[in-house]
Design a protein around this motif. Structure first.
Motif, short mmCIF file in Angstrom:
data_model
loop_
_atom_site.label_atom_id
_atom_site.label_comp_id
_atom_site.label_asym_id
_atom_site.label_seq_id
_atom_site.Cartn_x
_atom_site.Cartn_y
_atom_site.Cartn_z
N ARG A 1 -0.91 18.18 -4.63
CA ARG A 1 -1.29 16.76 -4.73
C ARG A 1 -0.12 15.85 -4.39
NH1 ARG A 1 -5.97 15.54 -8.85
NH2 ARG A 1 -7.16 17.43 -8.50
N LYS A 2 1.10 16.36 -4.41
CA LYS A 2 2.26 15.56 -4.05
C LYS A 2 2.45 15.51 -2.53
CE LYS A 2 5.05 16.03 -8.16
NZ LYS A 2 5.73 14.79 -8.45
N ALA A 3 1.69 16.32 -1.81
CA ALA A 3 1.83 16.40 -0.36
C ALA A 3 0.97 15.37 0.37
CB ALA A 3 1.48 17.80 0.11
N GLY A 4 0.34 14.47 -0.34
CA GLY A 4 -0.52 13.47 0.30
C GLY A 4 0.28 12.50 1.15
N ARG A 5 -0.38 11.95 2.15
CA ARG A 5 0.27 10.96 3.00
C ARG A 5 -0.78 10.06 3.62
NH1 ARG A 5 1.53 13.85 8.55
NH2 ARG A 5 -0.14 15.38 8.47
N ILE A 6 -0.37 8.89 3.99
CA ILE A 6 -1.25 7.96 4.67
C ILE A 6 -1.12 8.21 6.17
CG2 ILE A 6 -1.70 5.52 5.17
CD1 ILE A 6 -0.54 4.88 2.39
N LEU A 7 -2.24 8.52 6.79
CA LEU A 7 -2.22 8.82 8.23
C LEU A 7 -2.47 7.59 9.07
CD1 LEU A 7 -4.29 12.12 8.19
CD2 LEU A 7 -1.81 11.86 8.23
N LYS A 8 -3.29 6.67 8.57
CA LYS A 8 -3.67 5.54 9.39
C LYS A 8 -4.18 4.41 8.51
CE LYS A 8 -6.19 6.64 12.90
NZ LYS A 8 -7.32 7.00 13.78
N LEU B 1 0.83 -1.22 0.00
CA LEU B 1 0.00 0.00 0.00
C LEU B 1 0.86 1.27 0.00
CD1 LEU B 1 -2.87 -0.91 2.45
CD2 LEU B 1 -3.10 -0.33 0.04
N PHE B 2 1.87 1.29 0.86
CA PHE B 2 2.72 2.48 0.93
C PHE B 2 3.52 2.66 -0.37
CE2 PHE B 2 1.72 2.52 5.38
CZ PHE B 2 1.85 3.86 5.75
N ASP C 1 4.12 5.69 -5.50
CA ASP C 1 4.14 5.72 -6.95
C ASP C 1 3.02 6.60 -7.50
OD1 ASP C 1 6.30 4.04 -6.98
OD2 ASP C 1 5.14 2.24 -7.50
N ALA C 2 1.85 6.55 -6.89
CA ALA C 2 0.73 7.38 -7.34
C ALA C 2 1.04 8.86 -7.14
CB ALA C 2 -0.54 7.00 -6.58
N LEU C 3 1.72 9.20 -6.05
CA LEU C 3 2.07 10.60 -5.81
C LEU C 3 3.10 11.09 -6.81
CD1 LEU C 3 2.25 10.94 -1.94
CD2 LEU C 3 0.43 11.68 -3.47
N LYS C 4 4.00 10.23 -7.23
CA LYS C 4 5.02 10.63 -8.21
C LYS C 4 4.39 11.02 -9.54
CE LYS C 4 8.74 7.80 -6.37
NZ LYS C 4 9.56 6.60 -6.58
N ALA C 5 3.25 10.44 -9.85
CA ALA C 5 2.60 10.71 -11.13
C ALA C 5 1.83 12.03 -11.12
CB ALA C 5 1.64 9.57 -11.47
N ARG C 6 1.68 12.63 -9.96
CA ARG C 6 0.94 13.91 -9.85
C ARG C 6 1.83 15.07 -10.25
NH1 ARG C 6 -4.45 12.68 -9.15
NH2 ARG C 6 -4.56 10.84 -7.88
N ASN C 7 1.24 16.07 -10.87
CA ASN C 7 2.02 17.25 -11.28
C ASN C 7 1.89 18.41 -10.30
OD1 ASN C 7 2.93 16.01 -13.59
ND2 ASN C 7 1.15 16.61 -14.77
#
Length: 52
Positions: free
Chosen positions: A39-46, A23-24, A29-35
């Motif tokens: 949107r690159k500042a996303g993170r998994i909190l829980k 998942l991580f 990888d999904a964040l790398k595809a964002r421009n």
């Protein structure tokens, strides 16, 4: 809510560890595809394990 995994069998704990790593990695990888920078500042909190 329980926060430990000590009550689970060892095989299930290893399986959850593998799923968490996948998942991580996929999320990264999904964040790398964002421009857009916001949107690159996303993170998994829980991660929540739900079920019987």
């Amino acid at each position: 809510m329980r926060r430990d995994l000590d009550h689970l069998p060892l095989a299930k704990r290893h399986e959850l560890e593998l799923v968490t790593r996948i998942l991580f990695a996929e999320f990264e990888d999904a964040l790398k595809a964002r421009n857009a920078p916001h949107r690159k500042a996303g993170r998994i909190l829980k991660l929540v394990l739900f079920g019987s």
